[in-house]
Each structure stands twice: as C-alpha cells, then as structure tokens.
Write a protein that holds these residues in place. Structure first.
Motif, PDB file in Angstrom:
ATOM      1  N   TYR A 147       1.872  14.328   6.766  1.00  0.00           N
ATOM      2  CA  TYR A 147       1.262  13.486   5.731  1.00  0.00           C
ATOM      3  C   TYR A 147       2.342  12.905   4.847  1.00  0.00           C
ATOM      4  O   TYR A 147       3.051  13.619   4.147  1.00  0.00           O
ATOM      5  CB  TYR A 147       0.270  14.293   4.883  1.00  0.00           C
ATOM      6  CG  TYR A 147      -0.605  13.430   4.002  1.00  0.00           C
ATOM      7  CD1 TYR A 147      -1.570  12.597   4.552  1.00  0.00           C
ATOM      8  CD2 TYR A 147      -0.459  13.438   2.616  1.00  0.00           C
ATOM      9  CE1 TYR A 147      -2.376  11.795   3.754  1.00  0.00           C
ATOM     10  CE2 TYR A 147      -1.262  12.643   1.796  1.00  0.00           C
ATOM     11  CZ  TYR A 147      -2.220  11.828   2.378  1.00  0.00           C
ATOM     12  OH  TYR A 147      -3.021  11.037   1.587  1.00  0.00           O
TER      13      TYR A 147
ATOM     14  N   GLU B 172      -7.799  -1.882   3.894  1.00  0.00           N
ATOM     15  CA  GLU B 172      -7.116  -0.668   4.345  1.00  0.00           C
ATOM     16  C   GLU B 172      -7.848  -0.101   5.574  1.00  0.00           C
ATOM     17  O   GLU B 172      -7.353  -0.184   6.690  1.00  0.00           O
ATOM     18  CB  GLU B 172      -7.055   0.381   3.231  1.00  0.00           C
ATOM     19  CG  GLU B 172      -6.174  -0.041   2.068  1.00  0.00           C
ATOM     20  CD  GLU B 172      -6.087   0.984   0.962  1.00  0.00           C
ATOM     21  OE1 GLU B 172      -5.042   1.050   0.310  1.00  0.00           O
ATOM     22  OE2 GLU B 172      -7.070   1.716   0.709  1.00  0.00           O
TER      23      GLU B 172
ATOM     24  N   ASP C 226       0.828  -1.199   0.000  1.00  0.00           N
ATOM     25  CA  ASP C 226       0.000   0.000   0.000  1.00  0.00           C
ATOM     26  C   ASP C 226       0.867   1.254   0.000  1.00  0.00           C
ATOM     27  O   ASP C 226       1.865   1.315   0.713  1.00  0.00           O
ATOM     28  CB  ASP C 226      -0.875  -0.017   1.259  1.00  0.00           C
ATOM     29  CG  ASP C 226      -1.788   1.173   1.295  1.00  0.00           C
ATOM     30  OD1 ASP C 226      -2.651   1.263   0.410  1.00  0.00           O
ATOM     31  OD2 ASP C 226      -1.619   2.028   2.184  1.00  0.00           O
TER      32      ASP C 226
ATOM     33  N   TYR D  57      -9.222  10.532   5.405  1.00  0.00           N
ATOM     34  CA  TYR D  57      -9.331  10.613   3.960  1.00  0.00           C
ATOM     35  C   TYR D  57     -10.828  10.761   3.683  1.00  0.00           C
ATOM     36  O   TYR D  57     -11.545   9.799   3.468  1.00  0.00           O
ATOM     37  CB  TYR D  57      -8.732   9.398   3.233  1.00  0.00           C
ATOM     38  CG  TYR D  57      -8.275   9.821   1.848  1.00  0.00           C
ATOM     39  CD1 TYR D  57      -9.208  10.207   0.891  1.00  0.00           C
ATOM     40  CD2 TYR D  57      -6.925   9.906   1.532  1.00  0.00           C
ATOM     41  CE1 TYR D  57      -8.791  10.660  -0.357  1.00  0.00           C
ATOM     42  CE2 TYR D  57      -6.508  10.350   0.286  1.00  0.00           C
ATOM     43  CZ  TYR D  57      -7.444  10.734  -0.649  1.00  0.00           C
ATOM     44  OH  TYR D  57      -7.045  11.197  -1.877  1.00  0.00           O
TER      45      TYR D  57
HETATM   46  P1  FDP Z   1      -1.594   5.094  -2.960  1.00  0.00           P
HETATM   47  O1  FDP Z   1      -2.747   5.666  -3.728  1.00  0.00           O
HETATM   48  O2  FDP Z   1      -0.304   5.825  -3.196  1.00  0.00           O
HETATM   49  O3  FDP Z   1      -1.465   3.601  -3.131  1.00  0.00           O
HETATM   50  O4  FDP Z   1      -4.603   3.316  -0.781  1.00  0.00           O
HETATM   51  C1  FDP Z   1      -4.027   4.145  -1.340  1.00  0.00           C
HETATM   52  C2  FDP Z   1      -3.141   5.239  -0.767  1.00  0.00           C
HETATM   53  O5  FDP Z   1      -1.906   5.283  -1.387  1.00  0.00           O
HETATM   54  C3  FDP Z   1      -2.896   5.221   0.765  1.00  0.00           C
HETATM   55  O6  FDP Z   1      -1.835   4.440   1.179  1.00  0.00           O
HETATM   56  C4  FDP Z   1      -2.649   6.671   1.068  1.00  0.00           C
HETATM   57  O7  FDP Z   1      -2.956   7.018   2.386  1.00  0.00           O
HETATM   58  C5  FDP Z   1      -3.518   7.379   0.077  1.00  0.00           C
HETATM   59  O8  FDP Z   1      -3.820   6.461  -0.959  1.00  0.00           O
HETATM   60  C6  FDP Z   1      -2.838   8.573  -0.530  1.00  0.00           C
HETATM   61  O9  FDP Z   1      -3.709   9.201  -1.417  1.00  0.00           O
HETATM   62  P2  FDP Z   1      -3.419  10.662  -1.998  1.00  0.00           P
HETATM   63  O10 FDP Z   1      -2.224  10.537  -2.878  1.00  0.00           O
HETATM   64  O11 FDP Z   1      -4.668  11.008  -2.745  1.00  0.00           O
HETATM   65  O12 FDP Z   1      -3.178  11.569  -0.838  1.00  0.00           O
END
Ligand code: FDP
Length: 327
Positions: A230, A273, A115, A250
């Motif tokens: 963040y 998640e 992730d 989020y």
């Molecule tokens: P990612 O899209 O880079 O795989 O689940 C997805 C996730 O990462 C989380 O790990 C993270 O908290 C979030 O999305 C980050 O999203 P943004 O880039 O939109 O902030």
C-alpha cells in the motif's frame, strides 16, 4: 547501436487509422500528453521551487489543497482549452463543472490532475488520472456525467515515475514508459496475470476494523494468502496491481471510533478515480465493484464529485468479494 521504440503518438495514429477514426481524438490526446509532461517537470523540480507545500486553501472535498494540485489543474485546463474539442471538464480541484467549448466540443473530460496528495511533500508517486466520454453526436445531449462504461478511453500517468497507461475501449490497456527525450514509448499490452503467485492485496490496513463485518471476515480469511502492498496513492497502487494482479480496495468506512470519520459512501471519487481505474482494469481482463457489489462501470453518476467504495482487480477475487458484499 541506438535502440528505437515506438512512440505513443505513432501507436495512437496507427490505432486511429486502423479503426477509421477522426483526428479529433488525436488533438485531445496530444494535449493530454503535453499536460502530463508539464506536470512531470513541475513535480520533479518542485522541492527546490517550493511547490511541494500547501496552498493554504481547502478544496470542495474539504481537504487541504497542495500547491502542486493547483499547478497541475491549471496546466491541464490550459491544454484542454487549446484543443477546442472539449465541451466541459470535471476536475477534482474545481467545485463546478468547467465549461470549455460548449457548442463545438465533442468530448467530456473527467480528471484528477494530481491524485495522492499525501505523497506530494515527499516527491513520491502521484497520478494524473482521466476518463474521456464522447458527446452524443446523433441527437440531443443527454447529460454530462457519464458512467464509466460510456468512456471511450481512460488513462493514468504515474508522476514522476514516468509511466503512462491508456485503456482504449475494447482494444486493451497499454503501458508506455518515458524516454530520454520525454516521449512516452514502447507500448506494452497489460493483462492481469492468472497465476496467483504474484497477486497482492492493497488497502489501508489501519482502517481494517472500520469496515463492515463481512469485509473484515473476508480479510481475516484471505490476507495471509497474498503479499500486502500500500503506497497510499491510487495511481501507484493500481499501477502495481495491473502488473501483478490481486485486489486494491477502499471499502466503505462504517465503524470508525470517531463517527464523523465514517465514509459509508466510500472515499474515492467515482468519475475521475474509481471509474478510470475500473475501465483500465476491465481492458486488462479484470473487474471492479462498489460496496453493494454493483459493477463500478455501470454506475451513472448523480454528481460530479460523487464518492464510491472500490474493489478492483483480478476477476476471481472481485467475484469472491462480490458474493460477500451481496450477502
Ligand atoms: P489522497 O487522499 O492522498 O489524495 O483520492 C485520494 C487518495 O489519496 C488516493 O489516491 C489513495 O488511494 C487514497 O486516497 C489514500 O487514502 P488513505 O490515506 O485514507 O489510505
């Protein structure tokens, strides 16, 4: 003098003995640890082997797949198969539910093998997150997709940092660190701090004006009270949160200038998640809700890749945002 620490496996064996549990879960957790170590090594050496790049495919979520996503998925499935204890797995990297030991298996395994894709090409922290639920052993199987409250454990490896946090149902969230022999050692029980001094807020600030008006108002009233952090990878951000307290969120995106980028259901995936970190947070004294203020752990998934908004962290903050979300 050599300083020895208790290993994860020793900790878990004693835990199982204390609660008079079967050995089946131990077989599964041994496989999970082997998978995590394997992913860790591939990730550490990934730059030199060309594994930090794109795989040239798009996944079920419509996102570009990284080579490491595929490797990590393959590793986890391999080790799950060796256990002969998993009925089926749900992986972020596979559109369909993956049947494994359909007849004999005892557990459902929901996971995101890597992730935080945006961090991969930089070698920065990513996560292997998983939740495990037990098959209904006393009667007919009632479905494969369990709500977080029905998990027996949820866990998260932060890779390549070398930390592992495992939450055991009604027995706490425990953090381990990798040692020089690649063993996870030294159980530390995690408890969200009551002292607000260390609390942090964690969300993608760039999205701020796309949230609902009530969430924007809450942010305006509260953002100056806490430090802001963040990393952009849930595992890393949640790891900090569990130590320092505060709130990771989020929220639903409903006011994006490009309406195609709106995410009224939120972005994160419920099963592997949001429910995973919410379970770990509950075991550390915290709480988590979705955009309607519903506890994340109460949501029964309708689909394996269901998305949700997520507000997770210290109870007073989650209670406060819940009041706002419920209007
Ligand atoms: P990612 O899209 O880079 O795989 O689940 C997805 C996730 O990462 C989380 O790990 C993270 O908290 C979030 O999305 C980050 O999203 P943004 O880039 O939109 O902030």
């Amino acid at each position: 003098m050599i300083k020895f620490e208790q290993t994860f496996m020793n900790f878990l064996l004693h835990h199982q003995e204390k609660y008079n549990r079967t050995y089946h879960f131990l077989i599964l957790m041994d496989a999970v640890i082997s998978a995590a170590k394997h992913i860790q090594q591939y990730y550490l050496t990934g730059a030199l082997k060309g594994n930090w790049g794109l795989a040239g495919e798009v996944n079920v979520q419509g996102e570009e797949v990284m080579r490491m996503d595929q490797i990590a998925h393959e590793i986890v499935i391999h080790y799950l198969k060796t256990t002969e204890r998993v009925i089926h797995a749900v992986s972020e990297e596979a559109e369909e539910i993956i049947p494994l030991d359909v007849d004999k298996g005892r557990y459902f395994f929901y996971f995101d093998p890597l992730d935080g894709s945006a961090n991969v090409s930089h070698g920065l922290p990513v996560g292997f997150l998983f939740g495990i639920a037990r098959r209904n052993l006393d009667g007919p199987e009632d479905g494969h997709l369990r709500a977080g409250k029905d998990f027996i454990v949820a866990g998260m490896f932060v890779i390549p940092t070398g930390t592992f946090t495992l939450a055991l149902k009604e027995a706490g969230s425990w953090r381990f660190h990798i040692d020089e022999t690649m063993n996870y050692v030294k159980p530390i029980r995690m408890q969200l701090p009551d002292d607000t001094k260390s609390w942090e807020l964690s969300f993608n600030e760039a999205n701020k004006y796309t949230f609902t008006e009530r969430v924007q108002n809450w942010i305006a009233e509260n953002e100056n009270k806490y430090a802001f952090r963040y990393l952009g990878a849930l595992a890393g951000d949640f790891h900090r949160l569990l130590s320092n307290g505060g709130m990771f969120m989020y929220p639903a995106i409903i006011n994006h200038p490009n309406p195609k980028k709106n995410r009224p259901q939120g972005k994160l995936r419920l099963m592997y998640e949001a429910a995973v970190v919410s379970f770990m947070c509950r075991e550390a004294g915290g709480h988590a809700v979705d955009e309607t203020g519903t506890p994340i752990l109460d949501i029964k998934p309708a689909k394996q890749h269901q998305r949700t908004a997520l507000y997770v962290g210290s109870k007073p903050l989650i209670e406060d945002i819940t009041r706002v979300l419920r209007g």
